[in-house]
Write a protein that holds these residues in place. Structure first.
Motif, PDB file in Angstrom:
ATOM      1  N   SER A 100       0.798  -1.227   0.000  1.00 34.29           N
ATOM      2  CA  SER A 100       0.000   0.000   0.000  1.00 34.29           C
ATOM      3  C   SER A 100       0.831   1.277   0.000  1.00 34.29           C
ATOM      4  N   HIS A 122       0.516  -1.347  -6.889  1.00 35.05           N
ATOM      5  CA  HIS A 122      -0.441  -1.248  -5.793  1.00 35.05           C
ATOM      6  C   HIS A 122      -1.857  -1.320  -6.343  1.00 35.05           C
ATOM      7  N   ARG A 226     -16.121  -0.137  10.218  1.00 40.06           N
ATOM      8  CA  ARG A 226     -15.660  -1.105   9.208  1.00 40.06           C
ATOM      9  C   ARG A 226     -14.183  -0.858   8.901  1.00 40.06           C
ATOM     10  N   ILE A 227     -13.857   0.383   8.608  1.00 41.36           N
ATOM     11  CA  ILE A 227     -12.459   0.705   8.285  1.00 41.36           C
ATOM     12  C   ILE A 227     -11.551   0.403   9.481  1.00 41.36           C
TER      13      ILE A 227
HETATM   14  O1  LIG Z   1     -11.543  -1.375   2.834  1.00 42.03           O
HETATM   15  C1  LIG Z   1     -11.320  -0.238   2.379  1.00 42.03           C
HETATM   16  O2  LIG Z   1     -12.162   0.668   2.415  1.00 42.03           O
HETATM   17  C2  LIG Z   1     -10.027   0.065   1.751  1.00 42.03           C
HETATM   18  O3  LIG Z   1      -9.650   1.206   1.673  1.00 42.03           O
HETATM   19  C3  LIG Z   1      -9.253  -1.088   1.217  1.00 42.03           C
HETATM   20  C4  LIG Z   1      -7.840  -0.769   0.870  1.00 42.03           C
HETATM   21  C5  LIG Z   1      -6.877  -0.848   1.853  1.00 42.03           C
HETATM   22  C6  LIG Z   1      -5.561  -0.610   1.533  1.00 42.03           C
HETATM   23  C7  LIG Z   1      -5.202  -0.296   0.255  1.00 42.03           C
HETATM   24  O4  LIG Z   1      -3.923  -0.075  -0.023  1.00 42.03           O
HETATM   25  C8  LIG Z   1      -6.146  -0.219  -0.734  1.00 42.03           C
HETATM   26  C9  LIG Z   1      -7.473  -0.463  -0.428  1.00 42.03           C
END
Ligand SMILES: O=C(O)C(=O)Cc1ccc(O)cc1
Ligand SMILES: NC(=O)C1=CN([C@@H]2O[C@H](COP(=O)(O)OP(=O)(O)OC[C@H]3O[C@@H](n4cnc5c(N)ncnc54)[C@H](O)[C@@H]3O)[C@@H](O)[C@H]2O)C=CC1
Length: 302
Positions: A100, A122, A226-227
């Motif tokens: 990421s 990524h 959630r996040i």
């Molecule tokens: O779950 C979510 O909302 C995300 O944002 C998922 C996500 C997490 C990390 C990344 O590098 C890319 C996408």
């Protein structure tokens, strides 16, 4: 003609590694997939669900036949994963990753794999879940995959990696690693930090019991939870690796938060309304561009 990969090795069989394996099986059925994970229980699960053609116990054996190797381990584990595969790599193999953050990983991979073709990537697609059972074949469909090749990376190999991600359904963009890290600090890393903060703060407020936090969590707070349920190890590594860009973004965020705090204290309704009107327009333009990542089916599984 664009090079097509015949044999893929995936190191790390969690959410992203297992999603790549599933997507390759669905969209590129002729590609042989060998997987490896440092965790024996993950390897057992991968075998039980027949995720790959072969799950290797050993990183060197996993990459022996591969013309593309993708490292799908936490950002802080990239260098050791690269060192572990180095003795087994075929001479013309391309090594990529899915981390990421990008600038630190590019340096780590260059250290671990001198003289090798390394093209960091990524896929900007994921969920709050982790592990091999959490992946799904459609994760990358319509989502961006950002490639951050060094300026001297061979164009034909960059094109081959771009074609691979497009075959999995992704849209591909190429950019400088430092720029990637600044953009993602704003669009992904800071939002995760804010979610981790707000959920922790809410549960610590003396006036509000934990059961009330659960009972009365309205839409907005639920989205934050959630996040904030995202993998602790993965996100620890992202913040440590993208420290400078995250801190620069956080500085701006704190200034804006203070300005809104001041507007509330002073009863400056016009300032609040102006700000919220501007942010609503941003949301609407995201939807118009067909990039509504906040749609309720975002964490969909297939
Ligand atoms: O779950 C979510 O909302 C995300 O944002 C998922 C996500 C997490 C990390 C990344 O590098 C890319 C996408
Ligand atoms: N979770 C997400 O939404 C997204 C994650 N990413 C990136 O993808 C990478 C992987 O993340 P996830 O799949 O979510 O994590 P995950 O936790 O689901 O899987 C990571 C796997 O790597 C294994 N592993 C750790 N060190 C290893 C090593 N040295 N050798 C072999 N295996 C090793 C772990 O045992 C685990 O099974 C991270 O770098 C993350 O930043 C990128 C886009 C989205």
């Amino acid at each position: 003609m664009t090079r097509r990969f015949g044999s893929l090795a995936i190191i790390g069989l969690g959410l992203i590694g297992s999603s790549i394996a599933r997507a390759v099986r669905a969209k590129l059925p002729d590609v042989r997939v060998v997987g490896h994970d440092a965790d024996a229980s993950v390897r057992d699960t991968a075998r039980a669900i027949e995720l790959c053609d072969v799950v290797a116990d050993d990183a060197v054996a996993a990459v022996a036949e591969a013309d593309l190797v993708i490292l799908a381990v936490p950002v802080g584990r990239m260098e050791e994963a690269a060192r572990a595969i180095a003795p087994g790599l075929a001479p013309d193999a391309i090594v990529s990753d899915v981390g990421s953050s990008k600038a630190g990983i590019a340096e780590a991979l260059a250290r671990a794999l001198p003289g090798r073709t390394v093209i960091p990537a990524h896929p900007v697609a994921g969920t709050e879940n982790s592990g091999p059972a959490a992946g799904f074949a459609t994760l990358f469909e319509g989502r961006w995959c950002i490639l951050t090749p060094a300026s001297d990376a061979p164009a034909t190999e960059v094109e081959a990696l771009a074609a691979f991600w497009k075959a999995l359904g992704a849209r591909v963009e190429t950019m400088d690693a430092a720029h990637h890290d600044m953009v993602l600090a704003v669009t992904s890393h800071l939002p995760h930090l804010i979610a981790y903060t707000i959920v922790g703060t809410a549960s610590e407020l003396e006036e509000v019991t934990e059961s009330e936090v659960i009972k009365y969590s309205a839409g907005g707070f639920r989205d934050f939870t959630r996040i904030a349920a995202s993998d602790p190890v993965m996100w620890r590594d992202v913040f440590l690796a993208n420290k400078d860009a995250v801190l620069a973004t956080l500085q701006r965020f704190n200034e804006d938060l203070t300005a809104l705090q001041q507007a509330i204290r002073r009863g400056d309704g016009a300032r609040l309304e102006d700000w919220f009107t501007r942010t609503r327009a941003i949301r609407r333009s995201i939807i118009e561009q067909g990039q509504d990542d906040a749609a309720p089916d975002f964490g969909r599984k297939h």
